[in-house]
Design an enzyme around this catalytic site. Structure first.
Site, PDB file in Angstrom:
ATOM      1  N   HIS A 138       0.870  -1.328  -0.254  1.00 36.85           N
ATOM      2  CA  HIS A 138      -0.119   0.056  -0.064  1.00 36.85           C
ATOM      3  C   HIS A 138       0.815   1.157   0.276  1.00 36.85           C
ATOM      4  CE1 HIS A 138      -3.599   2.464   1.308  1.00 36.85           C
ATOM      5  NE2 HIS A 138      -2.929   3.195   1.460  1.00 36.85           N
ATOM      6  N   GLU A 139       1.770   1.224   1.115  1.00 36.84           N
ATOM      7  CA  GLU A 139       2.448   2.862   1.007  1.00 36.84           C
ATOM      8  C   GLU A 139       3.572   2.573   0.271  1.00 36.84           C
ATOM      9  OE1 GLU A 139       1.538   4.686   3.658  1.00 36.84           O
ATOM     10  OE2 GLU A 139       0.846   3.936   4.498  1.00 36.84           O
ATOM     11  N   HIS A 156       2.048   4.422  -2.780  1.00 37.80           N
ATOM     12  CA  HIS A 156       2.051   5.966  -2.887  1.00 37.80           C
ATOM     13  C   HIS A 156       3.430   6.760  -2.908  1.00 37.80           C
ATOM     14  CE1 HIS A 156      -1.750   6.662  -0.723  1.00 37.80           C
ATOM     15  NE2 HIS A 156      -1.487   5.764   0.469  1.00 37.80           N
TER      16      HIS A 156
END
Length: 710
Positions: A502-503, A506
């Site tokens: 997920h990170e 980003h």
């Protein structure tokens, strides 16, 4: 010990150096205009004094400043920013132009973002206490200065007059100009003096009420006492963490982690209900009146600013646009999942009946029986699975998937300054042209003095300057992984693997955003859109192709997870997903309704909403979640729906373009070019529609739940 002695004292991780293996690229140098030249000169002087070595081509990114350098740089930022705003304010009305009104502010913002971040991020990560304190002090000063700039009537007047001229400028520049105007008008500068005073009074009142609500929760000392038998099912290590009274009862404070453990693991129904009731009653007498006043104050603020209610004010610049659209979105998903939720609930009720007899099923039983059914349905030992996810293997797997998916190449950069010895730096290139796209740092392991949450921060945003020079984006990924007693990285739990995917989504989003203005590049995009790329990348965590790529048994990394475990993980992901989604929708609707209805009765609303959404399950007796719902108070007020919104549209993108679970370079490049690259200067719905060839749909999200139902 003096400040310099404190920083110079040799500790693990102090000022380490690494070898450079990336070609040096020239970044933005000799840029046009006061806003740019002062920033470069000021920051280079700091770097020369401290003899720091930064990333190639990123002169304004320095990650290892001393406490004094941080405070000096903060003063320089404020001083030079004031000069630019003063210059804009003094432009003659008959000579207003894009070049002397908008451009200086845009280039100031682009260059100062990295300078500000160099001052601010050390408070989260520096191993030096004096540096963290200086960073926090610098942040307060800079925040106060930025707010004061956005209240300058002289600058607002110039910008407003220039905007009214209707000069022909590029679409992204026009969007930036609109943002400048809104920056001032959000602070009431378009209002009369009386209304402006009202905005300031209401803003202060809202801040005070919000903090009081949170302070009440933080200071709540409620606790319960149980015998060991009443805590049957809880692991020994949990019981050992609790304080024990003289009569051998366990003292349970109502911290969220304690409550979650009870509701998920305790075999005793009465204990679960007692804890759920106590948790839901916290601060009921104090916080309900506070929340009522807070909601009314926010509605009044919205009306002063020209909106019907606070929700429409909060949503005006988001993908969702209106409260009516959000409520329709939530209700549509709720109704689509109701049949599946009823089937899931039937399974839970049957098991409770077998284990406890005819005791009525309450909402406090959900977590416990979901976990019980999952234990019976899935042969998953997450403790054993952890051994298959060493950090290095997971990270290299994520890199490969993103390289194959988005047409990028990732290389480690060495011999650059970092703030701790195990922090690493990487460069991202376009795999076709070899062009440098940006950099990112990885700070992955817990340590003393480090913040305790995972996130991605922008250290520098992409920006294109008036002379054609381009500023290189730089991101920072912060994780909280553990090391063992010998300093070796502990293998990741599966939830940590998902979080890392997920990170890193980003990071890719930040680097691949090619917007010309720093205001629209990096992660400065519509909040409803910001989580979509990361939610999209999470999908690969559950694909057999990915799981085999990123896994290998600790003693023999050539042995990845077997097919059956991979398939089981995917089924586990969607187990009881309808009931879980309905619980989230319940709170999202509550949040949305109180901020779109002036006369919402907080107690009656939750009593009527709970059984309607939760297929007949009433709220826990005597409780009102409104007294302990901080998301609706600070941070996500009127926007609690946003996480689900992102997940729904990410599911549509994945199912439509990447359904087989393998990296699809063509689709990935299309996503990179059509969705990520334009950044925040374009409407997100327009970007997604252009990529998908149609408007986004909720159907893929619904289908993913029903296809893997128990």
């Amino acid at each position: 010990m003096t400040e310099n002695e404190g920083n110079d004292k040799k500790i693990e991780g102090s000022n380490p150096k690494k070898k450079l293996n990336v070609v040096t690229f020239t970044g933005a140098a000799g840029l046009l205009g006061l806003a740019v030249s002062f920033a470069i000169f000021a920051f280079k002087s700091h770097k020369q004094k401290s003899k720091k070595k930064g990333l190639p081509g990123c002169d304004t990114v320095c990650v290892n400043l001393s406490a004094k350098e941080i405070l000096d740089l903060a003063e320089e930022i404020i001083h030079k920013s004031t000069r630019v705003h003063d210059t804009v304010a003094l432009v003659s009305l008959d000579k207003l132009s894009y070049e002397n009104v908008v451009l200086p502010l845009a280039e100031l913002e682009a260059r100062q973002l990295s300078l500000i971040q160099c001052c601010v991020f050390p408070k989260m990560l520096s191993p030096h206490d004096n540096v963290r304190k200086a960073s926090a002090e610098a942040e307060q000063k800079i925040d106060a200065h930025i707010l004061s700039c956005r209240k300058r009537e002289d600058v607002y007047r110039i910008i407003k007059i220039y905007a009214a001229k209707g000069e022909s400028i590029a679409p992204e520049a026009k969007c930036y100009l609109q943002c400048l105007v809104r920056d001032f008008e959000d602070n009431g500068l378009n209002l009369t003096a009386i209304k402006r005073e009202e905005v300031e009074r209401l803003t202060n009142e809202i801040d005070e009420l919000s903090l009081r609500y949170i302070r009440n929760l933080n200071e709540d000392s409620s606790c319960l006492f149980f015998t060991e038998d009443e805590l049957s099912g809880l692991p020994l290590e949990f019981l050992q963490s609790l304080e024990k009274t003289q009569n051998k009862e366990f003292k349970l404070t109502l911290e969220s982690r304690n409550v979650a453990a009870i509701l998920e693991l305790c075999k005793i129904a009465k204990t679960r209900k007692t804890v759920a009731m106590a948790y839901g009653k916290r601060c009921g007498d104090t916080n309900i009146p506070v929340l009522q006043r807070l909601v009314h104050s926010r509605h009044r603020l919205a009306r002063v600013l020209g909106y019907a209610h606070f929700a429409d004010y909060a949503l005006d610049r988001r993908m969702s646009k209106t409260s009516m659209r959000v409520i329709r979105f939530l209700e549509d998903i709720s109704s689509s999942l109701t049949d599946l939720a009823i089937r899931e609930f039937s399974i839970l009720k049957d098991l409770k009946r077998k284990e406890e007899g005819e005791i009525p099923f309450g909402v406090e039983d959900l977590l416990y029986y979901i976990k019980r059914v999952e234990e019976l349905q899935f042969d998953l030992d997450f403790g054993d699975i952890r051994q298959y996810f060493p950090v290095s293997l997971v990270l290299s797997g994520i890199f490969k998937i993103c390289q194959d998916l988005f047409g990028i190449k990732i290389e480690e950069v060495t011999e650059v300054d970092v703030w701790y010895h195990d922090v690493r730096a990487f460069a991202i290139f376009d795999s076709g042209s070899g062009k440098l796209l940006g950099y990112f740092y990885l700070d992955m392991f817990t340590r003393e003095g480090k913040c305790n949450h995972s996130c991605v921060m922008a250290l520098q945003n992409n920006a294109l300057f008036s002379n054609g020079a381009c500023q290189i984006p730089v991101a920072l990924l912060i994780a909280q992984f553990a090391k063992d007693g010998s300093g070796e990285a502990v293998p990741l739990g599966f939830s940590e693997v998902v979080n890392l995917f997920h990170e890193f989504g980003h990071v890719v989003q930040h680097i691949c955003n090619r917007a010309s203005f720093a205001r629209f590049s990096g992660l400065r995009v519509d909040p409803d859109f910001r989580e979509i790329p990361s939610q999209l990348l999470e999908n690969w965590c559950y694909e057999s192709f990915t799981l085999k790529l990123i896994s290998g048994y600790r003693q023999d990394i050539t042995k990845p997870l077997v097919d059956e475990v991979c398939k089981t993980l995917k089924r586990w992901r969607y187990s009881f997903s309808a009931l879980k989604s309905l619980q989230e929708i319940l709170y999202c609707l509550f949040d949305q309704i109180i901020y779109s209805d002036d006369d919402a009765d907080l107690l009656q609303l939750i009593r009527s909403l709970h059984p309607k959404v939760m297929i007949g399950l009433p709220v826990v007796e005597g409780t009102n979640p409104a007294s302990c719902f901080p998301r609706a108070v600070i941070g996500s007020e009127a926007t609690c729906y946003s996480r689900l919104w992102s997940e729904v549209y990410a599911a549509d993108i994945f199912a439509s373009k990447f359904g087989d679970g393998h990296p699809n370079l063509y689709a990935g490049l299309q996503f990179r070019d059509k969705v990520l690259a334009p950044g925040g200067g374009k409407e997100p719905m327009e970007l997604l529609t252009n990529f998908l060839g149609r408007e986004p749909s909720t159907q893929a999200f619904i289908d993913s739940r029903t296809n893997y139902s128990l």
